[in-house]
Design an enzyme around this catalytic site. Structure first.
Site, PDB file in Angstrom:
ATOM      1  N   GLU A   1      55.075  41.540  34.166  1.00  0.00           N
ATOM      2  CA  GLU A   1      54.186  40.669  34.938  1.00  0.00           C
ATOM      3  C   GLU A   1      54.890  39.463  35.558  1.00  0.00           C
ATOM      4  O   GLU A   1      56.092  39.268  35.404  1.00  0.00           O
ATOM      5  CB  GLU A   1      53.020  40.197  34.055  1.00  0.00           C
ATOM      6  CG  GLU A   1      51.786  41.083  34.144  1.00  0.00           C
ATOM      7  CD  GLU A   1      51.063  40.974  35.494  1.00  0.00           C
ATOM      8  OE1 GLU A   1      51.505  40.190  36.359  1.00  0.00           O
ATOM      9  OE2 GLU A   1      50.054  41.688  35.681  1.00  0.00           O
TER      10      GLU A   1
ATOM     11  N   TRP B   1      36.558  42.189  47.464  1.00  0.00           N
ATOM     12  CA  TRP B   1      37.876  42.736  47.777  1.00  0.00           C
ATOM     13  C   TRP B   1      38.879  41.986  46.901  1.00  0.00           C
ATOM     14  O   TRP B   1      38.968  40.761  46.978  1.00  0.00           O
ATOM     15  CB  TRP B   1      38.228  42.532  49.253  1.00  0.00           C
ATOM     16  CG  TRP B   1      37.375  43.313  50.220  1.00  0.00           C
ATOM     17  CD1 TRP B   1      36.243  44.005  49.954  1.00  0.00           C
ATOM     18  CD2 TRP B   1      37.614  43.463  51.631  1.00  0.00           C
ATOM     19  NE1 TRP B   1      35.754  44.587  51.101  1.00  0.00           N
ATOM     20  CE2 TRP B   1      36.572  44.267  52.146  1.00  0.00           C
ATOM     21  CE3 TRP B   1      38.595  43.002  52.496  1.00  0.00           C
ATOM     22  CZ2 TRP B   1      36.492  44.618  53.491  1.00  0.00           C
ATOM     23  CZ3 TRP B   1      38.530  43.344  53.838  1.00  0.00           C
ATOM     24  CH2 TRP B   1      37.492  44.147  54.336  1.00  0.00           C
TER      25      TRP B   1
END
Length: 486
Positions: free
Chosen positions: A279, A167
């Site tokens: 970013e 995950w």
């Protein structure tokens, strides 16, 4: 302490403490939600919840800044702490200790529930109906290559043999209603798993989960060891198993209380351009790269779903809170495993994950007899720069514990007065370099190698501070406090 098993109960808790900003007017579907979210980071306002987004069905909502600094000055890390089931007033170092300690406890595996019990499958869309155009996916920044369908969602993939389920969070850009393109870095866990599917010549099944329990989003965004199961680790933090349900069209289990689940397959080639994207370093992106295509095949969602988003950029957003804490916890874990007596580690939010502070206790010389500060600095670098997470960190500072590492004013004072202009540092050449840190030259990015440094700021003798706390007798200080303000 309370664990929030879904995003909605978490939002309600934040609302009750005055940390939700309800945006009831209709906002555009392009830039307005992201711009509001970005401003909320920069002025540290309550987290914006957008109730009406132009171009999508009534009831579809957006939620910004889910793990940024709280608007409550008395509990700045409340959103992160509450996401992890900790008290809202928890300090940064307390959160890092909790993240590190959970790695040494037995995991609590998830428990599978039936589809009828899973809120995430209240609505099932297949074929042409499984289309991203129905969801409120805005542009994050105006120089981005497209709308980013994933900034705070969890990608679920597993190896072809089924032994490793991962995950994670990775940025994924919407191409059109049926396609996305995601940044897959070979060294990251999702990249390692994708490589195995490529070797088999088969597209990789994936599920992209938006709005699961906040702890799931948080753990998906921090480093834990390869082949460790994030679901088990989350169960440890929560003190209870994560409820999961089998995906509709894939052999993957997904969080049952999630808001939205997108199912499909990832191409085995880097066949689509991804980026640019603004970013965490704080700059708008430039350029794009070829990355794999995420094909959309099935979508499930709750009634009136909420799509969370993190709009990265200058401090302080989720990259500088939750992700930075996860990296610091990873560093703390490895340093203590190397039997170094570290008091804590911390990444100042305003360093945009470019600095790591390693804090030593006052008695570290007694705990490490015969070791000089130069030798300690070298050893710290040798341990850290072998770890995967430290690929993001170019500068490490070894510091004393006589100031608050979470207080930027104190950090700037300590580093300004204790970093030697030319000496007292250990330089590590030819370390792994990726393009996300902003401080390297183009030649170093191309080569994938560059220098990293550990600064030795440890004092040979502790100096008293010219401060209220240390510059006056205790009885004088107490008399002043008792009569403040006069």
């Amino acid at each position: 302490m309370k664990y929030y098993g879904d995003l909605r109960s978490f939002i309600t808790a934040l609302d009750e403490m005055g940390d939700i900003m309800h945006v009831q007017r209709e906002v555009d579907g392009d830039f307005e939600p992201s711009a509001i979210t970005r401003r909320s980071y920069e002025i540290q306002s309550p987290a914006p919840l957008f109730h009406k987004v132009a171009g999508v069905a009534p009831g579809f909502r957006l939620f910004g800044a889910p793990a940024a600094l709280s608007s409550r000055s008395d509990m700045p890390y409340a959103r992160v702490a509450m996401s992890l089931g900790l008290a809202p007033e928890s300090s940064g170092p307390e959160i890092i200790e909790a993240l590190s300690a959970a790695r040494f406890k037995p995991g609590i595996p998830p428990v599978r529930v039936e589809s009828a019990q899973a809120e995430c499958q209240q609505n099932i869309l297949r074929g042409d109906a499984a289309n991203l155009d129905r969801f409120p996916i805005p542009f994050a920044h105006d120089k981005d290559g497209g709308r980013y369908a994933n900034t705070w969602g969890t990608l679920i993939v597993k190896t072809p043999d089924g032994k490793w389920v991962n995950w994670s969070i990775a940025r994924v850009m919407k191409v059109d209603g049926k396609r996305m393109v995601g940044l897959i870095v070979p060294s990251q866990h999702i990249g390692q798993i994708w490589t195995q599917w490529v070797a088999r010549g088969e597209p990789m099944p994936y599920a992209l989960v938006q709005g699961p329990a906040p702890a799931i989003s948080c753990v998906s965004g921090i480093p834990i060891p390869a082949h460790a199961d994030e679901a088990d680790y989350i169960g440890t933090l929560a003190g209870e198993p994560v409820p999961v349900v089998k995906a509709i069209s894939l052999d993957l289990d997904v969080p049952a209380t999630a808001e939205i689940v997108i199912e499909g397959h990832v191409s085995i080639e880097r066949d689509c351009q991804e980026g640019p994207y603004g970013e965490y370093g704080g700059y708008l992106g430039e350029g794009s790269s070829a990355q794999p295509t995420f094909h959309v095949e099935t979508i499930t969602h709750r009634d009136d779903p909420i799509w969370p988003m993190s709009i990265t950029g200058r401090p302080t957003d989720e990259s500088h809170t939750l992700w930075a804490m996860g990296l610091a916890a990873d560093a703390l874990t490895y340093l203590r495993e190397a039997e170094l007596p570290i008091k804590t580690t911390w990444i100042p939010e305003d360093s945009t994950v470019h600095w790591l502070l390693v804090v030593m206790p006052e008695n570290w010389r007694e705990l490490l007899p015969g070791i000089s500060s130069e030798e300690l600095t070298q050893r710290i670098g040798e341990v850290l720069f072998k770890t995967d997470a430290m690929v993001f960190i170019p500068k490490v500072y070894v510091v004393d514990d006589d100031f608050d590492p979470t207080n930027l004013r104190e950090v700037v004072w300590a580093l300004s007065t204790r970093v030697h202009p030319v000496g007292r540092r250990a330089v590590f050449d030819d370390q792994r370099v990726i393009r996300l840190p902003q401080c390297y030259d183009e030649a170093e990015y191309v080569a994938g190698k560059g220098a990293k440094v550990v600064f030795d700021t440890l004092q040979t003798k502790r100096h008293l501070h010219a401060s209220f706390a240390q510059g006056y007798p205790e009885e004088v200080r107490q008399r002043i406090l008792d009569n403040w303000p006069e």
